[in-house]
Design a protein around this motif. Structure first.
Motif, short mmCIF file in Angstrom:
data_model
loop_
_atom_site.label_atom_id
_atom_site.label_comp_id
_atom_site.label_asym_id
_atom_site.label_seq_id
_atom_site.Cartn_x
_atom_site.Cartn_y
_atom_site.Cartn_z
N ARG A 136 0.83 -1.21 0.00
CA ARG A 136 0.00 0.00 0.00
C ARG A 136 0.87 1.26 0.00
N LEU A 137 1.98 1.22 0.71
CA LEU A 137 2.88 2.37 0.78
C LEU A 137 3.61 2.60 -0.54
N PHE A 138 4.27 1.57 -1.04
CA PHE A 138 5.17 1.75 -2.19
C PHE A 138 4.44 1.74 -3.55
N GLN A 139 3.40 0.94 -3.68
CA GLN A 139 2.72 0.91 -4.98
C GLN A 139 1.54 1.88 -5.05
N HIS A 140 0.80 1.99 -3.95
CA HIS A 140 -0.41 2.80 -3.99
C HIS A 140 -0.26 4.17 -3.30
N GLN A 141 0.94 4.46 -2.78
CA GLN A 141 1.24 5.75 -2.15
C GLN A 141 0.27 6.09 -1.01
N ILE A 142 -0.13 5.08 -0.27
CA ILE A 142 -0.97 5.28 0.91
C ILE A 142 -0.05 5.32 2.14
N PRO A 143 -0.13 6.36 2.96
CA PRO A 143 0.74 6.43 4.14
C PRO A 143 0.50 5.24 5.07
N GLU A 144 1.48 4.38 5.21
CA GLU A 144 1.38 3.19 6.05
C GLU A 144 2.64 3.04 6.88
N GLU A 171 -3.67 -2.01 19.72
CA GLU A 171 -4.35 -0.90 19.07
C GLU A 171 -3.70 0.45 19.37
N ARG A 172 -3.23 0.61 20.60
CA ARG A 172 -2.60 1.88 20.96
C ARG A 172 -1.31 2.09 20.17
N LEU A 173 -0.52 1.06 20.07
CA LEU A 173 0.73 1.15 19.31
C LEU A 173 0.45 1.37 17.82
N GLN A 174 -0.53 0.66 17.29
CA GLN A 174 -0.89 0.84 15.88
C GLN A 174 -1.33 2.28 15.61
N THR A 175 -2.11 2.84 16.50
CA THR A 175 -2.58 4.22 16.33
C THR A 175 -1.40 5.19 16.37
N ALA A 176 -0.50 5.01 17.33
CA ALA A 176 0.67 5.89 17.44
C ALA A 176 1.57 5.75 16.21
N SER A 177 1.72 4.54 15.70
CA SER A 177 2.55 4.30 14.52
C SER A 177 1.98 5.02 13.30
N ASN A 178 0.69 4.90 13.11
CA ASN A 178 0.06 5.55 11.96
C ASN A 178 0.10 7.06 12.07
N LEU A 179 -0.04 7.59 13.29
CA LEU A 179 0.09 9.03 13.48
C LEU A 179 1.50 9.49 13.15
N LEU A 180 2.50 8.71 13.55
CA LEU A 180 3.89 9.07 13.28
C LEU A 180 4.14 9.17 11.77
N ILE A 181 3.56 8.27 11.00
CA ILE A 181 3.81 8.22 9.56
C ILE A 181 3.01 9.27 8.80
N GLY A 183 1.24 12.84 7.89
CA GLY A 183 1.57 14.24 8.12
C GLY A 183 2.93 14.64 7.58
N GLY A 184 3.61 13.72 6.93
CA GLY A 184 4.91 14.03 6.35
C GLY A 184 5.17 13.10 5.18
N ASP A 185 6.42 12.94 4.83
CA ASP A 185 6.81 11.99 3.79
C ASP A 185 6.80 10.60 4.42
N ALA A 186 5.79 9.80 4.09
CA ALA A 186 5.61 8.51 4.75
C ALA A 186 6.77 7.56 4.52
N VAL A 187 7.29 7.53 3.30
CA VAL A 187 8.42 6.64 3.01
C VAL A 187 9.65 7.07 3.79
N ALA A 188 9.97 8.36 3.74
CA ALA A 188 11.14 8.87 4.46
C ALA A 188 11.01 8.66 5.96
N THR A 189 9.80 8.82 6.50
CA THR A 189 9.61 8.64 7.94
C THR A 189 9.82 7.18 8.33
N ASN A 190 9.30 6.25 7.53
CA ASN A 190 9.56 4.83 7.81
C ASN A 190 11.05 4.53 7.78
N TRP A 191 11.74 5.01 6.76
CA TRP A 191 13.18 4.77 6.66
C TRP A 191 13.93 5.44 7.81
#
Length: 229
Positions: A136-144, A171-181, A183-191
């Motif tokens: 979803r992130l790399f092919q569909h450009q969905i922030p994941e 669920e709490r960790l998943q929510t925090a992870s998605n919030l972290l990604i 609002g910015g460049d999702a790929v760069a933030t993951n890296w």
């Protein structure tokens, strides 16, 4: 339904994102699949190759592997023993080949475009939560968020969570992870998370003194005997 973060947690996660992206400008690892010309095919394959091995090992076979296998069709048609030889340096060959073959078969059937919906992806052979997020992130450009043990360790320490043993269902960790990604460049933030967890927020002997977020980190405060609000 996803867990909600309180306002202070939201602010702290957003501050961590700013710190990570600022650090990443100078602290990033220069890995071959992060070049401008890397295709989503390569980026998704690399996520399979990276599982339970080091980035340095994957980098050592990257050019040769993708020269020999430049697309999903070439992986789909390749003899298993040939693919196994190519990835033997990484270990866990059977698991990697099984997943690469499953992805290639699906990609060929879908003319190179994977399904976009998570439920549909995770219903496919060889695709779990992590690979579905990568597609979803790399092919569909969905922030994941690409949540692995390194990602979990960084957020768990920073926010002071006690993560469930299976973080896929925390669920709490998943929510925090998605919030972290988001609002910015999702790929760069993951890296940035991967590189920071590898070089600074390490599993053993973390370098808290070099961490730009240490003043807000629950783990750093506990180690230093400081009480955070």
């Amino acid at each position: 339904m996803s867990a909600q973060l309180d306002l202070i947690e939201v602010k702290r996660v957003k501050a961590l994102r700013r710190d990570l992206l600022h650090w990443f400008k100078e602290g990033r690892r220069h890995l071959p699949w992060r070049s401008v010309g890397a295709s989503n095919f390569e980026l998704i394959c690399v996520e399979v190759l990276l599982q339970q091995t080091s980035a340095a090992r994957v980098a050592s076979i990257y050019r040769k592997f993708f020269t020999k296998y430049p697309n999903w069709e070439s992986i789909d048609s390749a003899p298993i023993e040939k693919l196994t030889d190519e990835v033997s340096k990484l270990g866990l060959q059977n698991r990697r080949i099984e997943r690469l073959k499953a992805l290639a078969k699906l990609a060929v059937r879908c003319s190179g475009t994977f399904p976009v919906e998570r439920k549909e992806l995770e219903a496919c052979s060889g695709i779990g939560q992590y690979l579905a997020s990568a597609i979803r992130l790399f092919q569909h450009q969905i922030p994941e968020a690409l949540i692995d043990l390194n990602f979990v360790r960084l957020l768990d320490r920073y926010l002071g969570y006690m993560c469930n043993s299976d973080y896929r269902y925390d669920e709490r960790l998943q929510t925090a992870s998605n919030l972290l990604i988001n609002g910015g460049d999702a790929v760069a933030t993951n890296w940035a998370v991967f590189d920071f967890a590898s070089g600074i927020c390490r599993a053993q002997d973390p370098k808290c003194g070099m961490c730009p977020a240490s003043s807000r980190c629950r783990y750093s405060a506990r180690v230093g005997g400081i009480v955070l609000d």
